[in-house]
Scaffold this motif. Structure first.
Motif, PDB file in Angstrom:
ATOM      1  N   ASP A   6     -32.486 -33.947-179.458  1.00  0.00           N
ATOM      2  CA  ASP A   6     -33.058 -32.538-179.269  1.00  0.00           C
ATOM      3  C   ASP A   6     -31.945 -31.551-179.579  1.00  0.00           C
ATOM      4  OD1 ASP A   6     -34.981 -33.264-177.397  1.00  0.00           O
ATOM      5  OD2 ASP A   6     -34.199 -32.557-175.413  1.00  0.00           O
ATOM      6  N   GLN A   7     -30.699 -31.763-179.489  1.00  0.00           N
ATOM      7  CA  GLN A   7     -29.384 -30.815-179.970  1.00  0.00           C
ATOM      8  C   GLN A   7     -29.488 -30.667-181.425  1.00  0.00           C
ATOM      9  OE1 GLN A   7     -26.329 -30.744-176.896  1.00  0.00           O
ATOM     10  NE2 GLN A   7     -27.358 -32.553-176.422  1.00  0.00           N
ATOM     11  N   GLY A  51     -33.641 -29.821-182.602  1.00  0.00           N
ATOM     12  CA  GLY A  51     -34.212 -28.622-181.974  1.00  0.00           C
ATOM     13  C   GLY A  51     -35.495 -28.811-181.693  1.00  0.00           C
ATOM     14  N   PHE A  81     -38.532 -26.573-179.065  1.00  0.00           N
ATOM     15  CA  PHE A  81     -38.802 -25.657-178.127  1.00  0.00           C
ATOM     16  C   PHE A  81     -39.550 -26.068-176.837  1.00  0.00           C
ATOM     17  CE2 PHE A  81     -42.365 -24.329-181.065  1.00  0.00           C
ATOM     18  CZ  PHE A  81     -43.476 -24.497-180.317  1.00  0.00           C
ATOM     19  N   LEU A 101     -35.214 -24.806-177.101  1.00  0.00           N
ATOM     20  CA  LEU A 101     -35.245 -23.466-177.521  1.00  0.00           C
ATOM     21  C   LEU A 101     -36.536 -22.541-177.012  1.00  0.00           C
ATOM     22  CD1 LEU A 101     -34.926 -24.671-181.211  1.00  0.00           C
ATOM     23  CD2 LEU A 101     -33.025 -23.712-179.629  1.00  0.00           C
ATOM     24  N   PRO A 102     -36.277 -21.409-176.861  1.00  0.00           N
ATOM     25  CA  PRO A 102     -37.524 -20.706-176.269  1.00  0.00           C
ATOM     26  C   PRO A 102     -38.897 -20.856-176.993  1.00  0.00           C
ATOM     27  CG  PRO A 102     -35.435 -19.126-177.007  1.00  0.00           C
ATOM     28  CD  PRO A 102     -35.448 -20.535-177.624  1.00  0.00           C
ATOM     29  N   SER A 118     -40.934 -29.393-182.140  1.00  0.00           N
ATOM     30  CA  SER A 118     -39.579 -29.587-183.040  1.00  0.00           C
ATOM     31  C   SER A 118     -39.786 -28.454-184.207  1.00  0.00           C
ATOM     32  CB  SER A 118     -39.438 -31.009-183.523  1.00  0.00           C
ATOM     33  OG  SER A 118     -40.280 -31.491-184.542  1.00  0.00           O
ATOM     34  N   LEU A 124     -38.065 -24.746-184.960  1.00  0.00           N
ATOM     35  CA  LEU A 124     -36.851 -23.745-184.616  1.00  0.00           C
ATOM     36  C   LEU A 124     -37.196 -22.304-184.517  1.00  0.00           C
ATOM     37  CD1 LEU A 124     -33.924 -24.983-187.002  1.00  0.00           C
ATOM     38  CD2 LEU A 124     -34.706 -25.990-184.851  1.00  0.00           C
ATOM     39  N   THR A 125     -37.223 -21.741-183.212  1.00  0.00           N
ATOM     40  CA  THR A 125     -37.200 -20.400-182.749  1.00  0.00           C
ATOM     41  C   THR A 125     -35.983 -19.579-182.431  1.00  0.00           C
ATOM     42  OG1 THR A 125     -37.481 -21.047-180.415  1.00  0.00           O
ATOM     43  CG2 THR A 125     -39.554 -20.886-181.566  1.00  0.00           C
ATOM     44  N   ARG A 126     -35.012 -20.355-182.724  1.00  0.00           N
ATOM     45  CA  ARG A 126     -33.713 -19.909-182.942  1.00  0.00           C
ATOM     46  C   ARG A 126     -32.713 -20.689-183.820  1.00  0.00           C
ATOM     47  NH1 ARG A 126     -36.013 -16.583-180.314  1.00  0.00           N
ATOM     48  NH2 ARG A 126     -35.337 -15.721-178.135  1.00  0.00           N
ATOM     49  N   ILE A 139     -30.038 -23.089-185.266  1.00  0.00           N
ATOM     50  CA  ILE A 139     -29.270 -24.111-184.992  1.00  0.00           C
ATOM     51  C   ILE A 139     -28.199 -24.797-185.913  1.00  0.00           C
ATOM     52  CG2 ILE A 139     -30.795 -24.774-183.149  1.00  0.00           C
ATOM     53  CD1 ILE A 139     -31.315 -27.442-184.757  1.00  0.00           C
ATOM     54  N   VAL A 198     -35.137 -20.128-189.339  1.00  0.00           N
ATOM     55  CA  VAL A 198     -35.861 -19.953-188.238  1.00  0.00           C
ATOM     56  C   VAL A 198     -37.243 -19.912-188.681  1.00  0.00           C
ATOM     57  CG1 VAL A 198     -36.230 -18.556-186.171  1.00  0.00           C
ATOM     58  CG2 VAL A 198     -33.882 -19.253-187.039  1.00  0.00           C
TER      59      VAL A 198
END
Length: 580
Positions: free
Chosen positions: A154-155, A158, A160, A175-176, A204, A206-208, A210, A216
């Motif tokens: 997850d980390q 990424g 959401f 993520l949001p 998976s 990216l909305t932010r 990382i 993004v």
């Protein structure tokens, strides 16, 4: 005429066959631990950010087929998948009376270039299904064994989502999530009326930010084309290429692995492959071999790796290699939402996949089938594609038949434009993706009468659905109808019945096949131990979907990634202990 075999003078610590989810993760973890790694890929290099590979943000008229699929790109001319169910020179066969469609991806990153990015953890029940319904077998590991690795995945990559507290849909590091689109709000309204949960998807994407290496999501809805900003997860862009930058990783492309080579003690010594460039055979040497070529391809390699020590194929003393093959079930339904006629047109592309989904919500003890399914929702106003759903021909044919209101111009000129303005974006649909019961009777084996263009014996499949999967599909169709009608939608077509097995897709069509080299405690009934290490060859590991004991009602990618990381840690430990 015999092939001239050329051997590399260099010996690697690890050879990894395949660059998809499992192979990519293994390449990153093992190379960053200081090991020299060779990644052997049957297809070519691929980078969606390079102009020669980029298909994102291309218009249909830039394709001579207006985006329609080809043999090599069956999901569309702009889709990132290069391969398919039917690859020239790479046949496979099936037992008479059975069906299995085998999808192969021939490119760096494998199937992770084209997928829905649905990134679900298996839950505690999913590892111990036999304890619940008496069918199949339990995994030799449980959720708590894999949870630390799910957390790491997850980390690192990424995903959401939202924390829901559902026991068998474990929450992660999210993520949001993006907000639901208009058609998804209508679907949720219908599902709420019948107490069927609809929650934010877990994808998976990216909305932010990382990392500095990845952008993004900019909401173009074209993840299936490969993201030039690397905002979605693909193994090539997020694992293999970063591993090549940081560690000692050599990438061999267009390399069709024929077998794992072994010594007189039956230990793996490397691989033999045919170069697609010059059609010559080459050998690579290593201390450890990791297979991540996909469940069926890895089984094929092991079955073709015969020797005096392994007369039935490498690690196949139990005769289980290729057995317990299973794919997710799949069925669909489509409808039209009259409430969206003449809707306001605006950009609601969102991510390249569903913003909401339905996890399995029922107790199978009260049903006539044993395993569950999740529901994926689709619709909206994405870019029209020739020959791929959401087409005006589908809507207009329905309007003509049901309302007696055909286009005055038969699909041309002002009439067509008027129809597009009124009806485009009104189609919605849903797809069920469920768990199949693993059975010994479903398998792949070597077809001794057929070889591919590289002279390698091919796979022969024997697969059929059981009553469990057929009854599950029946329940899917009933649920689809219930949600759609309560959403105010008008159903398209007739509900699939028993004559079509309730609309079940052919085995293999969902491209989630697993289980061919399954793990277990007993070497007589399994191929690998709980660390995905071959019982009969302790320097051979498998990191794709092959080790799965059962599939669960989730997509397999997140579990492949977590298992591959756990297996890589075990390899590092065993090498340091000098056990391999």
């Amino acid at each position: 005429m015999s092939l001239q075999i050329k051997s590399s003078q260099e010996a690697y610590d690890v050879i990894i066959v395949g660059s998809g989810a499992g192979g990519g993760m293994a390449s990153k973890i093992l190379s960053e631990a200081g090991f020299s790694v060779a990644v052997v890929e049957a297809g070519g290099d691929f980078d969606p950010a390079k102009e020669e590979d980029r298909t994102q943000l291309r218009n249909p008229w830039e394709s001579p087929r207006r985006g329609a699929g080809t043999r090599l790109r069956p999901f569309g001319d702009f889709d990132a998948a290069i391969g398919g169910w039917d690859i020239e020179g790479e046949p496979y066969t099936t037992t008479s009376g059975t069906k299995f469609d085998w999808f192969r991806s021939r490119m760096v990153g494998g199937r992770t270039n084209h997928w829905g990015r649905i990134s679900l953890r298996f839950g505690p029940h999913d590892f111990k299904r036999k304890d619940i319904d008496g069918l199949g077998d339990n995994w030799p590991i449980g959720y708590n064994d894999l949870k630390p690795y799910y957390d790491k995945v997850d980390q690192l990559i990424g995903v959401f989502g939202s924390k829901e507290g559902i026991f068998n849909e474990p929450d992660g590091f999210f993520l949001p999530p993006p907000k639901p689109r208009l058609h998804e709000l209508f679907i949720k309204k219908g599902a709420d009326k019948v107490n069927i949960p609809v929650i934010p998807s877990r994808l998976s994407i990216l909305t932010r930010p990382i990392s500095n290496d990845r952008g993004v999501c900019f909401f173009c809805r074209q993840c299936n084309r490969g993201c030039q900003a690397y905002a979605d997860f693909s193994s090539g862009t997020c694992l293999v290429k970063p591993a090549m930058k940081k560690g000692k990783v050599d990438l061999f492309t267009y390399a069709m692995v024929r077998k794992v080579t072994t010594n007189e003690r039956g230990l793996a010594t490397g691989v033999s492959y045919i170069s697609k460039v010059d059609m010559k055979e080459y050998k690579l040497r290593s201390r450890v071999v990791v297979l991540g070529a996909s469940a069926c391809e890895s089984a094929r390699i092991m079955l073709n790796s015969k020797s005096k020590t392994h007369p039935n194929g490498l690690g196949n003393g139990s005769g289980v290699v290729g057995r317990y093959l299973h794919d997710s079930t799949g069925a669909d339904r489509m409808a039209i939402l009259p409430d969206l006629f003449d809707r306001e047109k605006y950009n609601e592309d969102g991510v390249g996949g569903m913003h909401v989904y339905t996890p399995w919500w029922l107790d199978n003890k009260k049903l006539d089938f044993a395993r569950g399914y999740h529901i994926e929702y689709w619709g909206g106003m994405g870019m029209p594609g020739y020959g791929f759903g959401f087409g005006m021909d589908t809507v207009r044919q329905y309007i003509k038949d049901e309302f007696g209101n055909p286009s005055p111009n038969g699909g041309y000129g002002k009439g067509l434009k008027k129809d597009i303005r009124r009806y485009f974006g009104t189609l919605v649909g849903m797809s069920g993706r469920g768990e199949c019961i693993p059975r010994y009777e479903n398998y792949c084996e070597i077809d001794t009468n057929t070889v591919d263009k590289y002279g390698i014996p091919v796979l022969k499949f024997n697969y059929s659905w059981s009553d469990q999967e057929i009854l599950q599909a029946k329940h899917m169709q009933e649920t689809f109808e219930e949600i759609l009608t309560n959403s105010g939608a008008i159903l398209l077509g007739q509900k699939a019945g028993p004559e079509s097995q309730y609309g079940l897709h052919a085995p293999g069509r969902i491209i989630h096949e697993v289980g061919t080299t399954r793990m277990g405690k007993d070497p007589g009934t399994s191929v690998l131990n709980s660390h995905c290490q071959a019982h009969e060859c302790n320097n051979l590991f498998v990191v794709d979907g092959g080790p799965f004991v059962s599939q669960a009602d989730k997509n397999p990618t997140w579990t492949i990634l977590a298992l591959a990381w756990r297996t890589s840690d075990h390899i590092i430990s065993e090498i340091k202990k000098k056990n391999i």
